[in-house]
Design a protein around this motif. Structure first.
Motif, short mmCIF file in Angstrom:
data_model
loop_
_atom_site.label_atom_id
_atom_site.label_comp_id
_atom_site.label_asym_id
_atom_site.label_seq_id
_atom_site.Cartn_x
_atom_site.Cartn_y
_atom_site.Cartn_z
N HIS A 118 64.99 -7.97 -58.95
CA HIS A 118 65.33 -9.40 -59.00
C HIS A 118 65.15 -10.03 -57.62
O HIS A 118 64.60 -11.12 -57.49
N ARG A 119 65.61 -9.34 -56.61
CA ARG A 119 65.47 -9.88 -55.26
C ARG A 119 63.99 -10.09 -54.91
O ARG A 119 63.61 -11.05 -54.24
N GLY A 125 60.66 -14.53 -63.70
CA GLY A 125 61.42 -13.32 -63.37
C GLY A 125 62.82 -13.66 -62.89
O GLY A 125 63.81 -13.03 -63.28
N HIS A 126 62.92 -14.69 -62.07
CA HIS A 126 64.23 -15.10 -61.56
C HIS A 126 65.12 -15.62 -62.69
O HIS A 126 66.26 -15.19 -62.86
N TYR A 127 64.58 -16.52 -63.49
CA TYR A 127 65.36 -17.09 -64.57
C TYR A 127 65.79 -16.02 -65.58
O TYR A 127 66.96 -15.94 -65.97
N ASN A 128 64.83 -15.19 -65.98
CA ASN A 128 65.11 -14.20 -67.02
C ASN A 128 66.18 -13.20 -66.59
O ASN A 128 67.07 -12.85 -67.36
N HIS A 129 66.08 -12.74 -65.36
CA HIS A 129 67.05 -11.75 -64.90
C HIS A 129 68.44 -12.35 -64.73
O HIS A 129 69.44 -11.70 -65.01
N THR A 130 68.48 -13.61 -64.31
CA THR A 130 69.78 -14.28 -64.20
C THR A 130 70.44 -14.34 -65.57
O THR A 130 71.62 -13.98 -65.74
N LEU A 131 69.66 -14.75 -66.56
CA LEU A 131 70.20 -14.82 -67.92
C LEU A 131 70.61 -13.44 -68.42
O LEU A 131 71.65 -13.28 -69.08
N GLY A 183 68.52 -12.55 -74.23
CA GLY A 183 67.23 -11.93 -73.90
C GLY A 183 67.44 -10.50 -73.43
O GLY A 183 68.38 -10.23 -72.68
N VAL A 184 66.57 -9.61 -73.89
CA VAL A 184 66.63 -8.24 -73.40
C VAL A 184 65.32 -7.90 -72.69
O VAL A 184 64.23 -8.15 -73.20
N ASP A 185 65.49 -7.38 -71.50
CA ASP A 185 64.37 -6.98 -70.65
C ASP A 185 63.84 -5.64 -71.17
O ASP A 185 64.57 -4.65 -71.19
N VAL A 186 62.59 -5.60 -71.61
CA VAL A 186 62.04 -4.32 -72.05
C VAL A 186 60.90 -3.84 -71.15
O VAL A 186 60.06 -3.05 -71.58
N TRP A 187 60.89 -4.30 -69.91
CA TRP A 187 60.03 -3.66 -68.91
C TRP A 187 60.57 -2.23 -68.72
O TRP A 187 61.78 -2.01 -68.79
#
Ligand code: MN
Length: 243
Positions: free
Chosen positions: A72-73, A115-121, A200-204
């Protein structure tokens, strides 16, 4: 009455500010989407609303550490390099207006801003405290659309497992306030397509490989164990106006 996205953003941002100041576990409305610029005008990684090891055993501390402090950073750092050439604006607005940006900035904003928005959520979609199945307007809407909560989970899971490669699976609200399950590639998200993400689920692979190896299904099941349905319900209420 429908609540505009700006109001939603501001309300969640206010919640975040108050919580950050108190250094309490997440409780009230939070999501900080508009609170992600520092006074210097750059986007910032939000405060994690729980400890790095708080989601154990579902999401390991090691994954959280790498994912939150490195991935995220990294997105935020690169976003700020790009954003130096763009008018200051909340991240949602930036993502809604990607098409109006200079051509060469569109892909980096899509990837790093997304990436920033998605990870925050994502961080704020999880909690170490079990919230149970959603009731209220969200619970009713899910049952109206999918028949039962279990059927919804089955479909959400299927979406997350169907996506080939890196991306996200979402429960979103479209402009007619219809619930939709969708998948997006890389760091794209529903906002870019005119919809409001609720979950939302991160599937990376970076989200699960260290702990679950190639078993994305086990990771998705683990994620579903730590979903903060109170937060999802707040997003639904804010986007739909339904209590
Ligand atoms: Mn990720």
């Amino acid at each position: 009455m429908s609540i505009g996205e700006n109001q939603w953003t501001r309300r969640e941002a206010i919640g975040h500010t108050a919580l950050a100041a108190l250094a309490l576990p997440m409780m009230g409305p939070v999501s900080l989407m508009a609170q992600n610029r520092s006074e210097r005008g750059s986007y910032e990684v939000p405060t994690l609303p729980y400890a790095l090891d708080a989601l154990e055993p579902y999401i390991s501390a090691k994954i959280m550490e790498l994912h939150y402090t490195k991935h995220h950073r990294g997105y935020v750092h690169k976003l700020n390099q790009v954003a130096a050439n763009i008018e200051q604006q909340p991240i949602e607005k930036l993502l809604q207006n990607i098409d109006s940006l200079p051509q060469k900035l569109q892909t980096p904003v899509r990837n790093f801003g997304g990436g920033h928005y998605n990870h925050t959520l994502y961080w704020y979609s999880m909690t170490p405290t079990t919230t149970g199945q959603p009731g209220g307007a969200l619970g009713e809407a899910i049952v109206a659309k999918y028949g039962t909560f279990d059927e919804f989970i089955k479909n959400f899971r299927k979406a997350a497992l169907t996506l080939f490669g890196s991306g996200w699976a979402w429960l979103s609200l479209d402009k007619h306030q219809e619930m939709v399950l969708e998948i997006t590639r890389n760091q794209d998200n529903p906002i870019m397509f005119g919809r409001t993400p609720l979950l939302g689920v991160d599937v990376w692979e970076h989200a699960y490989y260290l702990q679950y190896h190639n078993r994305r299904d086990r990771y998705v099941d683990a994620f579903l164990n730590v979903v903060n349905w109170n937060r999802v319900a707040q997003r639904y209420q804010a986007a739909s106006g339904k209590q």
